[in-house]
Motif scaffolding. Structure first.
Motif, short mmCIF file in Angstrom:
data_model
loop_
_atom_site.label_atom_id
_atom_site.label_comp_id
_atom_site.label_asym_id
_atom_site.label_seq_id
_atom_site.Cartn_x
_atom_site.Cartn_y
_atom_site.Cartn_z
N UNK A 1 -7.46 13.12 7.33
CA UNK A 1 -8.81 12.87 6.69
C UNK A 1 -9.24 13.79 6.14
N UNK A 2 -9.46 14.16 6.83
CA UNK A 2 -10.61 16.05 6.24
C UNK A 2 -9.93 15.70 4.25
N UNK A 3 -8.16 16.48 4.82
CA UNK A 3 -7.54 16.96 3.55
C UNK A 3 -7.58 15.57 2.18
N UNK A 4 -7.18 14.31 3.06
CA UNK A 4 -7.40 13.54 1.91
C UNK A 4 -8.65 12.88 0.88
N UNK A 5 -9.92 13.05 1.59
CA UNK A 5 -11.12 12.95 1.53
C UNK A 5 -11.18 11.99 0.97
N UNK A 6 -10.43 11.00 1.92
CA UNK A 6 -10.24 8.86 1.05
C UNK A 6 -10.37 7.97 2.70
N UNK A 7 -10.81 6.76 2.31
CA UNK A 7 -10.62 5.77 3.61
C UNK A 7 -9.11 6.02 3.90
N UNK A 8 -8.56 5.99 4.57
CA UNK A 8 -6.98 5.97 5.32
C UNK A 8 -7.53 4.84 6.01
N UNK A 9 -6.04 3.85 5.95
CA UNK A 9 -5.55 2.54 7.21
C UNK A 9 -5.01 3.51 8.61
N UNK A 10 -5.06 2.78 9.52
CA UNK A 10 -4.47 3.01 11.12
C UNK A 10 -3.28 3.15 10.17
N UNK A 11 -3.02 2.53 9.51
CA UNK A 11 -0.87 2.99 8.73
C UNK A 11 -0.66 3.74 8.46
N UNK A 12 -1.53 4.22 6.99
CA UNK A 12 -1.73 5.74 7.14
C UNK A 12 -1.23 6.85 8.13
N UNK A 13 -2.21 7.07 8.86
CA UNK A 13 -2.53 7.98 9.41
C UNK A 13 -1.48 7.69 10.42
N UNK A 14 -0.53 7.14 10.59
CA UNK A 14 0.10 6.63 11.88
C UNK A 14 1.43 7.29 11.63
N UNK A 15 1.87 6.65 10.16
CA UNK A 15 3.16 7.49 9.27
C UNK A 15 3.17 8.68 8.98
N UNK A 16 1.47 9.71 8.95
CA UNK A 16 1.66 11.12 8.99
C UNK A 16 2.14 11.53 10.02
N UNK A 17 0.81 11.12 11.03
CA UNK A 17 1.19 11.23 12.76
C UNK A 17 1.90 11.61 13.65
N UNK A 18 3.34 10.32 12.81
CA UNK A 18 4.00 10.01 13.52
C UNK A 18 4.27 9.45 14.38
N UNK A 19 3.23 8.61 14.44
CA UNK A 19 3.19 7.31 15.94
C UNK A 19 2.70 5.73 15.73
N UNK A 20 2.07 5.90 16.37
CA UNK A 20 1.94 3.82 16.31
C UNK A 20 0.16 3.51 15.70
#
Length: 78
Positions: free
Chosen positions: A15-34
């Motif tokens: 989130x700090x790197x992207x400096x924008x609002x991200x959905x839980x789906x976008x975060x989960x895809x990057x983190x490799x979790x649900x």
């Protein structure tokens, strides 16, 4: 150190790197979790004012403080 801590730290860095609002789906895809797991963990961070949330089409999660002001201790406590 727990898996929740690792997901929380990873999400905050993203989130700090992207400096924008991200959905839980976008975060989960990057983190490799649900996405549901991401929402559960980020709700804890929100209670400690480490992240912001925004509802709606353009909504999601964003860093609540300057990234340099957040410590690993803050994440662990949350």
């Amino acid at each position: 150190m727990t898996a929740e801590f690792l997901v929380a730290a990873h999400a905050l860095v993203l989130l700090h790197h992207r400096k924008e609002y991200l959905t839980s789906e976008e975060i989960a895809k990057n983190v490799c979790t649900n996405p549901a797991r991401v929402r559960k963990i980020l709700s804890k961070l929100r209670k400690h004012d480490l992240i912001l949330t925004k509802n709606g089409v353009e909504g999601g999660y964003a860093v609540g403080k300057d990234g340099g002001a957040i410590t690993l201790r803050d994440v662990f406590v949350a």
